[in-house]
Scaffold this active site. Structure first.
Site: not given
Length: 304
Positions: A149-151, A287
């Site tokens: 979730r480190k987006t 990502h």
């Protein structure tokens, strides 16, 4: 690498664009408002003659982001004809025709940078995701490679979509998608057991509970309390695989659960973290800081 359908495990006729919620399109005007907040000085020069522009792939990678690119150019009244399907690997070292974009010259140039930036980012994530998944498969490991979730705030749906095109699991999409109890949750509540029981009372049966654990003892407590997934965070080598095996042996036939490894996993360390007792490998390296795939959009010279 093989075809898009094989890489993303799609059945014939399936389309990843169908995953996207209608609400995502609301962000398109904000992207244009950011890129052209006032007058389009250069666009005044080129006028409104209908033109074709070639989308070139200039560096090797997996093409991803097609529905977003389409919608960007639809917003400025242009159409896109794709020459390769999404998920295709374009070769490095040579320019590849990827699509043809048609519209008025001024509109093509309005959408150019917004579309290219989007495509470059999504394709970069898909490319690294594909590489991580292929490395795991080459090791004979059949578990799940997942992102995190480190987006980028406001850009998560694009980045998660790139992971899916690349053939990996996007993990949870937001705080509401799955219960994840990390160290701060545990410390704030007092214990793993109390935290799991408390969240179970409100989360119901439909949400999985994932608990971040620092060692075998914490993971054992989490499983006993009813966790569905235990994340062995930052454990490596013999400590990781020994703890995973011990947990599987102890609880076999008593509880169903998955073991996730996470923390500091990069391409060079991936193979050391997979093993017969590991079910999930999650990493932000697919990502965060990934190189973009290079694309350009070139309007074709007018025929004399």
């Amino acid at each position: 690498m093989s075809t898009a359908a094989e890489q993303t495990d799609l059945l014939p006729g399936q389309n990843l664009a169908h995953l996207l919620p209608p609400s995502w399109k609301q962000v398109i005007p904000t992207w244009f408002a950011e890129d052209t907040p006032s007058y389009d000085w250069a666009g005044f020069v080129v006028g409104e003659e209908e033109q074709d522009a070639i989308l070139w792939g200039k560096s090797g990678g997996v093409v991803a982001g097609v529905p977003f690119f389409d919608e960007i150019f639809k917003y400025v009244d242009c159409t896109v004809e794709w020459l390769v399907p999404e998920g295709t690997v374009i070769p490095d070292g040579a320019k590849t025709k990827v699509a043809v974009v048609r519209g008025k010259a001024r509109d093509l140039l309005l959408g150019e940078r917004v579309g290219l930036n989007l495509l470059a980012r999504a394709s970069g994530i898909a490319t690294v995701s594909r590489r991580f998944r292929d490395l795991a498969r080459e090791e004979g490991w059949g578990g799940v490679i997942a992102g995190t979730r480190k987006t980028t705030p406001g850009f998560r749906i694009v980045e998660k979509y790139g992971m899916i095109v690349g053939g990996i699991d996007p993990h949870r999409h937001d705080l509401s998608s799955m219960v994840m109890l990390k160290d701060n949750h545990i410390w704030a509540h007092g214990s793993i057991t109390n935290a799991v029981k408390a969240v179970r009372r409100v989360a119901g049966f439909s949400l999985l509970v994932n608990v971040e654990c620092q060692d075998f003892a914490e993971a054992d407590e989490a499983i006993a309390a009813g966790a569905n997934i235990v994340m062995l965070d930052n454990l490596v080598g013999a400590e990781l695989h020994g703890a995973a095996k011990q947990l599987k042996d102890k609880w076999r036939g008593k509880r169903e659960f998955l073991i996730e490894t996470s923390g500091g996993i990069v391409e060079g360390s991936l193979t050391s973290r997979v093993g017969p007792d590991i079910d999930i490998l999650s990493t932000s390296a697919v990502h965060q800081g990934t190189p973009h795939v290079d694309f350009s959009l070139k309007i074709q010279p007018r025929k004399k």
